[in-house]
Design a protein around this motif. Structure first.
Motif, PDB file in Angstrom:
ATOM      1  N   LYS A 226     167.135  77.375 -20.027  1.00 34.53           N
ATOM      2  CA  LYS A 226     166.377  77.051 -18.816  1.00 34.53           C
ATOM      3  C   LYS A 226     165.526  78.217 -18.303  1.00 34.53           C
ATOM      4  O   LYS A 226     164.812  78.074 -17.311  1.00 34.53           O
ATOM      5  N   LEU A 247     160.856  71.860 -17.906  1.00 31.11           N
ATOM      6  CA  LEU A 247     161.847  72.510 -17.057  1.00 31.11           C
ATOM      7  C   LEU A 247     161.592  72.179 -15.589  1.00 31.11           C
ATOM      8  O   LEU A 247     160.466  72.265 -15.098  1.00 31.11           O
ATOM      9  N   ASP A 265     166.881  71.222 -18.032  1.00 33.47           N
ATOM     10  CA  ASP A 265     167.239  72.627 -18.260  1.00 33.47           C
ATOM     11  C   ASP A 265     167.395  72.948 -19.751  1.00 33.47           C
ATOM     12  O   ASP A 265     167.953  73.969 -20.119  1.00 33.47           O
TER      13      ASP A 265
END
Length: 447
Positions: A226, A247, A265
């Protein structure tokens, strides 16, 4: 009949229908049933219309498939193959074969890699952790190859380990020839595999299975995947940028905002001219984590179309499904409320389910599990038995409402009460009673 009656007669029937409908609505409203009527008319959600030749959507908690499109078709995964490299490197660390802080020297094979790379030079030294971050965030081919050699001695031996692990994980449509997902022609000629044929391929289902295992076995990986960016060397002018534009933290990035998706993530992108645009993504919302895979999406990398197609899958999963507990924890199983016990104060023990059975179902769908089998750990059970002891299993069968496939799942049964060991006197009297009972029954059967 006069002209006036001929004109007014047809109006009577629509009027009657209108009055009847009005009465029905009033009746439903009076008893609070208007919402029921609207819900009954509501159709189950339609699956997404994807511009991708192959895709899948999976519940990361259970592995349940919510949507699939040519999911078993083996296709070139490009850098999505690196998910297996990430998994094996992390497992090697967990097993003590590597240490995150170990410094390694870059070899010739890594230094000669093309494509996405962090320009490692032969003889450079870097830690396993730094190379792993470069693999996870920037999809660096040179870092990936060096890690593969650290795990298995050579990239070719590492590829064999990848194939072996794929079989162990149930990935039935995958084949690896290297650690990166690059086509054979793009590998340094000296390091092309001689004992492994073909090219690297993987199906959307296998990519989802691999993502599922990563989330289950190595959840710490998401802390790395992430990262929006990471500076590999202090002297580097610019940091490595994460190729995963979906993301959730990219919502504040003016360039990538349109691709950002709340809760995303991980996990891994992949692209070559042969493979097209690929992506395995995972997102967590309101306690539910999903894994989505799209493969072979057309267009250019800068279009971000693979992320837009993945968003369709996530929208479908999060908006159209709900968690439903179809078997409660600590519930008795009809017709199997007790199991037999020998050498105890009691001759049976009440049993209940150890955990619940929760599945994702389309909103409005009904799932009715059926008991397929109840199996004690031994038959009969032997006292003493403590409350909470596992005493058996129950297997349920149900139809998956999203794929219409028959599913089975097994959960533990536990004792809901204690059964202490019977005294010798009690057991003796019981044995005598059983003897005469069977003797009497034998005599009855003669007649």
């Amino acid at each position: 009949m006069n002209r006036h009656h001929q004109l007014s007669l047809p109006l009577i029937f629509p009027l009657k229908r209108f009055v009847a409908a009005a009465v029905l609505v009033s009746f439903l409203s009076l008893f609070g049933l208007s919402s029921f009527a609207s819900a009954a008319a509501e159709e189950l959600p339609a699956p997404p219309q994807l511009e991708a030749p192959s895709a899948i959507l999976m519940d990361a908690g259970t592995g349940q498939v919510l949507y699939q499109l040519n999911a078993d078709e083996a296709r070139p995964p490009a850098s999505m193959a690196k998910m297996m490299s990430e998994y094996l490197v992390s497992m090697a660390v967990k097993q003590g074969k590597l240490n995150w802080d170990d410094k390694v020297t870059i070899g010739e094979n890594a230094a000669k890699q093309i494509g996405s790379r962090i320009l490692l030079a032969q003889g450079d030294q870097h830690t396993i952790r730094d190379l792993y971050i470069a693999l996870a965030v920037y999809s660096a081919n040179d870092a990936t190859v060096q890690l593969a050699e650290e795990v298995a001695g050579s990239e070719e031996e590492f590829a064999k380990l990848m194939n072996q692990t794929a079989v162990e994980l149930g990935m039935t449509n995958s084949h690896f020839i290297n650690s990166t997902g690059l086509d054979r022609a793009d590998m340094p000629e000296k390091y092309q595999p001689t004992s492994i044929d073909g090219e690297t391929t993987m199906s959307a289902r296998d990519a989802a299975i691999l993502g599922y295992r990563i989330v289950k076995d190595d959840p710490e990986f998401l802390e790395t995947s992430k990262l929006q960016e990471h500076k590999f060397r202090e002297r580097d002018k610019t940091p490595m940028k994460n190729w995963n534009w979906m993301l959730g933290t990219n919502k504040d990035n003016p360039t990538l905002r349109k691709f950002a998706y709340e809760g995303v993530d991980g996990l891994k992108t992949g692209h070559t001219s042969r493979a097209g645009q690929n992506f395995t993504g995972t997102a967590l919302r309101n306690g539910t984590r999903l894994i989505a895979v799209v493969m072979g999406v057309g267009g250019k990398t800068e279009d971000g179309k693979r992320f837009l197609e993945t968003a369709k899958l996530f929208d479908y999963g999060f908006k159209s499904f709900e968690k439903k507990t179809i078997v409660e924890a600590k519930a008795s199983v009809p017709e199997y409320e007790t199991l037999k016990v020998k050498k105890g104060k009691a001759t049976s023990v009440p049993v209940v389910t150890a955990t619940d059975l929760t599945v994702l179902v389309p909103k409005g769908a009904v799932v009715e599990p059926v008991v397929q089998e109840v199996k004690p750990v031994e038959d009969p059970l032997v006292a003493p038995i403590a409350q909470g002891d596992k005493v058996g299993t129950v297997t349920y069968k149900y139809k998956d409402p999203s794929t219409q496939e028959e599913k089975t799942i097994t959960i533990d049964l536990i004792a809901s009460e204690e059964v202490s060991k019977g005294s010798w006197w009690r057991l003796l009297l019981r044995a005598i009673g059983n003897f005469f009972s069977s003797l009497f029954q034998g005599i009855v059967d003669l007649f």
